[in-house]
Design a protein around this motif. Structure first.
Motif, PDB file in Angstrom:
ATOM      1  N   THR A 255       0.830  -1.180  -0.060  1.00 46.90           N
ATOM      2  CA  THR A 255      -0.031   0.024   0.063  1.00 46.90           C
ATOM      3  C   THR A 255       0.956   1.119   0.062  1.00 46.90           C
ATOM      4  N   LYS A 277      -5.063  11.490  -4.288  1.00 47.21           N
ATOM      5  CA  LYS A 277      -5.292  10.982  -2.837  1.00 47.21           C
ATOM      6  C   LYS A 277      -6.157   9.859  -2.699  1.00 47.21           C
ATOM      7  N   ASP A 278      -6.743   9.417  -3.857  1.00 50.70           N
ATOM      8  CA  ASP A 278      -7.690   8.060  -3.695  1.00 50.70           C
ATOM      9  C   ASP A 278      -6.923   6.972  -4.067  1.00 50.70           C
ATOM     10  N   ARG A 279      -5.622   7.167  -4.347  1.00 49.20           N
ATOM     11  CA  ARG A 279      -4.766   5.947  -4.450  1.00 49.20           C
ATOM     12  C   ARG A 279      -3.762   5.597  -3.515  1.00 49.20           C
ATOM     13  N   LYS A 488      -2.287   3.049  -8.367  1.00 46.76           N
ATOM     14  CA  LYS A 488      -3.541   2.407  -8.608  1.00 46.76           C
ATOM     15  C   LYS A 488      -4.626   2.699  -7.479  1.00 46.76           C
ATOM     16  N   LYS A 489      -5.747   2.753  -7.748  1.00 40.51           N
ATOM     17  CA  LYS A 489      -6.788   3.042  -6.885  1.00 40.51           C
ATOM     18  C   LYS A 489      -6.859   2.010  -5.737  1.00 40.51           C
ATOM     19  N   ASP A 491      -8.430   0.322  -1.793  1.00 41.31           N
ATOM     20  CA  ASP A 491      -9.504   0.067  -0.941  1.00 41.31           C
ATOM     21  C   ASP A 491      -9.221   0.753   0.314  1.00 41.31           C
ATOM     22  N   LYS A 492      -9.354   2.097   0.384  1.00 38.23           N
ATOM     23  CA  LYS A 492      -8.840   3.004   1.537  1.00 38.23           C
ATOM     24  C   LYS A 492      -9.539   2.563   2.781  1.00 38.23           C
TER      25      LYS A 492
END
Length: 614
Positions: A255, A277-279, A488-489, A491-492
Motif C-alpha cells: 500500500t 489522494k484516492d490511490r 492505482k486506486k 480500498d482505503k
C-alpha cells in the motif's frame, strides 16, 4: 599473558551481565580455537588468527599507552547556547580547554575495539593517573574472535572493582549506541579511545559524532513538564486507543503511503496530491493538516509527537466536521485538546513514560524518537509494514529567503522570520540547488537517513520517492511523474480499518508503585540537594554535590529520561563543565553569582517529579 582461568572468570561474569554475548562466545569457541595460534616471543607474543598475524601484542599495548593523547578523542562543547546566562555562554566560548585537561575530566569512556588488549587493563588500573574522574566505561568489539582473545587477557570483573568503575562490554552496535546516548545525556565529559583503526571503527566514530550533535538539541524544561501533564490528560480521553504491539497486516506491504510535511514546497504539490489522494494513504505531519484541509484534501491520518502547549493553533479556522473525518496518531505525552479534535486518537508513542503505566508490560512497540515528528512517524509506519513511501513537503529546510513553511502554517510570517535567522546550515537540494536549514531539522535529516538505512536492511524492497523541493535525503529517490503513474486506486476504507484495528481500547492509569517511588526516593533527594547547595560555602563541596547529582540521575531507571533528559539538566551539566575547567577565583565568582540560578533550575526538575504524583 593469555590465561584460561581468566577466560573462565570472564565467562562467569558474562553470565550475570550479558548472557547473550556469553551464548555467542560459547557457540564460537571451538571454531575460534581451531583458527588461533599463539606464538611466544620472550616477554611478548604474536597472535595468528584466521591466517592473519598480529605481532608484538604487549609492545603495541605499551605504545598505545605512551601515545594516549593521540589515541583518545574528546567530545567537547558546552551544551547550552540559548536560554542560559550570556555571561556563562561567553565564558564557556572563551575557555578553549586543552585536550589533556578534558581527558583528565573524562567521566565516561567509550573504548572502540579491544586489540592490543593490555592497554585497556593498564589504563584502567592506573585510572587515577590517566582518567581520575572516570565512572563509566563501555568496551565495544564487533569481532567475536577479538572478544575471545580479550577474555583470555583481562579479568574484566576484577578490573572494574579495582578501578571502581561501572564496566560494560558490547558486541552489539545497538547496545553501544544506547550507551552513547546515555553518556551524552548524563555526563559533562565524555571521551573515546580507538584501540585500532579500520573502516568499521571509523564508521562508529562518525556515527558517535552525529549522535552527539543530536543530543545537543535538548527539549525545553517546559516541554518535559508538559509531557507528564499531557499524559495525565490524554489517558482520561474517551475516544482513545492504544498501540501495544504490531502484527503487520500483509495488505500494508504494497500500500503506498504519502507523508506530508509543512515545508514550503507543499504549496506547489497540492494539485498533485489531489490527483493521487484516492490511490494512497495520506499521513499529514502536525503542521501540514491545515494546508491540506483548506485545499480540499482530507488526510486519512494526522500525526503529533510534540509536547508543546497550544498545538491546536495549527488547526485554527478548520471546521470540526472536517477534522472528524481523520484519525490522529498521537504520542501519549502530547496535548489532549489537539487529539480530541479528530475522529479518534491512536496512541502510538510512549517514550519512557510507559514505565509509569499499568499497561507497561504489555507495550511491545518501540517507536524511535528524533528531532521532529517525521522521525517518529516513519518509525511507526515502517513497523506497521509499509514499504512504499511518497514524501511531499518534507523539505527539512528551505530554498527561500522569506519562508520555511507552507502558507497554512499558523503565524508563518512571524515564526519563519525568527527561525530563518537560525538557519545557518547549507545542504544539497533534492532537485538541485542549495537548501538552508536549522540545527533541529538537520538532526532530523541525519536521524531519518539512518532510519531509512536500518529499514532497508530489514526490507530490501523499501522504496521512498521524495517529491519535496527541499534537502536531499540519502536513501530516497527524487520523485518523478513515472513514479506517480504507477499508482492505482486502493480500498482505503478496508486499509484504514486494518490500521485502526492494531490499536486497542484500554483502561490506563499511573501505577501507585511509581507514585510511591517518587514520594519516597526522588523528592526527598531533591529537597536534600537543594538544602545542601543553599547552605554550603565550600567551593569544592558545591561542585561535589553537583557531580553527585549528575551521577545519581543515571540510576533513576526511566526517571533519568522523564526528569533529566531536558534543557534544565543540560544547564546544570554546562555549569558543571565550566566549574571544572576554570581557575579557583572564577569558580568562587560563578557560585556566588549564580547559586540562585542553579537552585532554580534544580527546582524546575523537581517540579516534573512533583507533577507525577499531583
Amino acid at each position: 599473558m593469555l590465561d584460561k582461568k581468566v577466560l573462565l572468570n570472564n565467562l562467569i561474569t558474562l553470565k550475570k551481565v550479558n548472557s547473550k554475548l556469553l551464548d555467542i562466545l560459547v557457540k564460537n569457541i571451538d571454531r575460534i580455537e581451531e583458527n588461533l595460534e599463539i606464538l611466544l616471543k620472550g616477554d611478548d607474543f604474536d597472535v595468528v588468527l584466521n591466517s592473519t598475524r598480529l605481532e608484538n601484542i604487549k609492545q603495541k599495548a605499551r605504545n598505545k599507552v605512551e601515545n594516549l593523547e593521540k589515541a583518545v578523542g574528546v567530545i567537547w562543547t558546552h551544551t547550552m547556547k540559548i536560554n542560559y546566562p550570556q555571561e556563562l555562554i561567553d565564558l564557556a566560548d572563551n575557555l578553549n580547554p586543552p585536550k589533556d585537561k578534558l581527558i583528565k575530566n573524562t567521566e565516561a569512556l567509550i573504548i572502540m575495539g579491544t586489540i592490543p588488549f593490555f592497554h585497556i587493563e593498564y589504563l584502567l588500573k592506573n585510572k587515577e593517573k590517566y582518567f581520575p574522574s572516570l565512572k563509566q566505561v563501555i568496551i565495544y568489539e564487533p569481532r567475536i574472535e577479538l572478544i575471545y582473545l580479550f577474555m583470555l587477557s583481562v579479568d574484566i570483573d576484577k578490573l572494574a572493582k579495582e578501578a571502581k568503575i561501572n564496566l560494560t562490554f558490547s558486541y552489539n552496535k545497538e547496545t553501544l549506541v544506547q550507551h552513547m546516548l546515555l553518556y551524552f545525556t548524563i555526563f559533562s565529559f565524555v571521551s573515546y579511545l580507538k584501540s585500532y583503526e579500520d573502516a568499521h571503527i571509523k564508521e562508529i566514530e562518525q556515527e558517535m559524532i552525529k549522535l552527539y550533535e543530536m543530543k545537543t538539541v535538548t527539549i525545553p524544561y517546559e516541554h518535559a513538564l508538559l509531557r507528564v501533564k499531557h499524559l495525565k490528560d490524554m489517558i482520561k480521553l474517551p475516544e482513545i486507543r492504544y498501540l501495544l504491539g504490531i502484527k503487520s497486516p500483509r495488505e500494508l506491504k504494497n500500500t503506498p503511503v504519502v507523508i506530508v510535511g509543512s515545508g514550503p514546497s507543499l504549496d506547489d504539490s497540492i494539485e498533485t496530491l489531489k490527483k493521487i489522494k484516492d490511490r494512497v494513504i495520506i499521513v499529514a505531519l502536525t503542521t501540514a493538516v491545515k494546508t491540506l484541509i483548506e485545499n480540499g484534501i482530507t488526510p486519512d491520518f494526522a500525526t503529533i509527537a510534540d509536547a508543546q502547549e497550544n498545538m491546536v493553533r495549527f488547526l485554527e479556522g478548520l471546521k470540526d466536521e472536517d477534522l472528524k473525518k481523520a484519525y490522529i496518531f498521537s504520542a501519549i505525552f502530547t496535548e489532549a485538546e489537539f487529539t480530541e479534535k479528530f475522529k479518534e486518537g491512536l496512541i502510538f508513542n510512549y517514550g519512557q513514560l510507559k514505565h509509569l503505566l499499568n499497561i507497561r508490560d504489555r507495550i511491545k512497540v518501540n517507536i524511535e524518537s528524533g528531532a521532529t515528528v517525521l522521525n517518529t512517524t516513519f518509525s511507526l509506519l515502517t513497523q506497521m509494514g509499509f514499504s512504499r513511501f511518497y514524501l511531499f513537503g518534507v523539505d527539512l529546510g528551505t530554498k527561500y529567503k522569506d519562508k520555511l513553511h507552507t502558507y497554512g502554517y499558523t503565524g508563518r510570517s512571524e515564526v519563519d522570520k525568527r527561525l530563518l535567522e537560525e538557519a545557518k546550515i547549507e545542504l544539497e537540494g533534492n532537485y538541485g540547488g542549495i537548501v538552508i536549514t536549522r540545527q533541529d531539522y538537520y538532526v532530523s535529516k541525519i536521524v531519518f537517513e539512518e532510519q531509512i538505512k536500518k529499514a532497508r536492511q530489514k526490507n530490501k524492497k523499501l522504496k521512498i520517492y521524495n517529491f519535496s523541493d527541499g534537502a536531499r535525503i540519502e536513501g530516497t529517490e527524487a520523485g518523478t511523474e513515472e513514479a506517480l503513474k504507477a499508482l492505482k486506486k486502493i480500498d482505503k476504507k478496508s486499509i484504514i480499518k486494518k490500521i485502526r484495528g492494531l490499536f486497542k481500547k484500554e483502561d490506563v492509569y499511573i501505577l501507585e508503585s511509581e507514585k510511591s517511588y517518587v514520594k519516597k526516593e526522588i523528592l526527598p533527594y531533591f529537597d536534600s540537594l537543594i538544602k545542601s547547595l543553599s547552605e554550603t560555602s565550600d567551593t569544592a563541596e558545591f561542585i561535589r554535590l553537583l557531580e553527585g547529582f549528575e551521577l545519581w540521575s543515571i540510576y533513576r531507571k526511566h526517571y533519568s529520561d522523564i526528569i533529566f533528559n531536558n534543557e534544565a539538566f543540560a544547564k546544570i551539566q554546562t555549569t558543571l563543565k565550566i566549574l571544572k575547567l576554570v581557575d579557583e577565583e572564577k569558580k568562587k565568582y560563578i557560585i556566588s553569582n549564580y547559586r540562585d540560578y542553579i537552585l532554580e533550575v534544580i527546582r524546575q526538575m523537581r517540579l516534573i517529579a512533583q507533577e507525577i504524583i499531583s
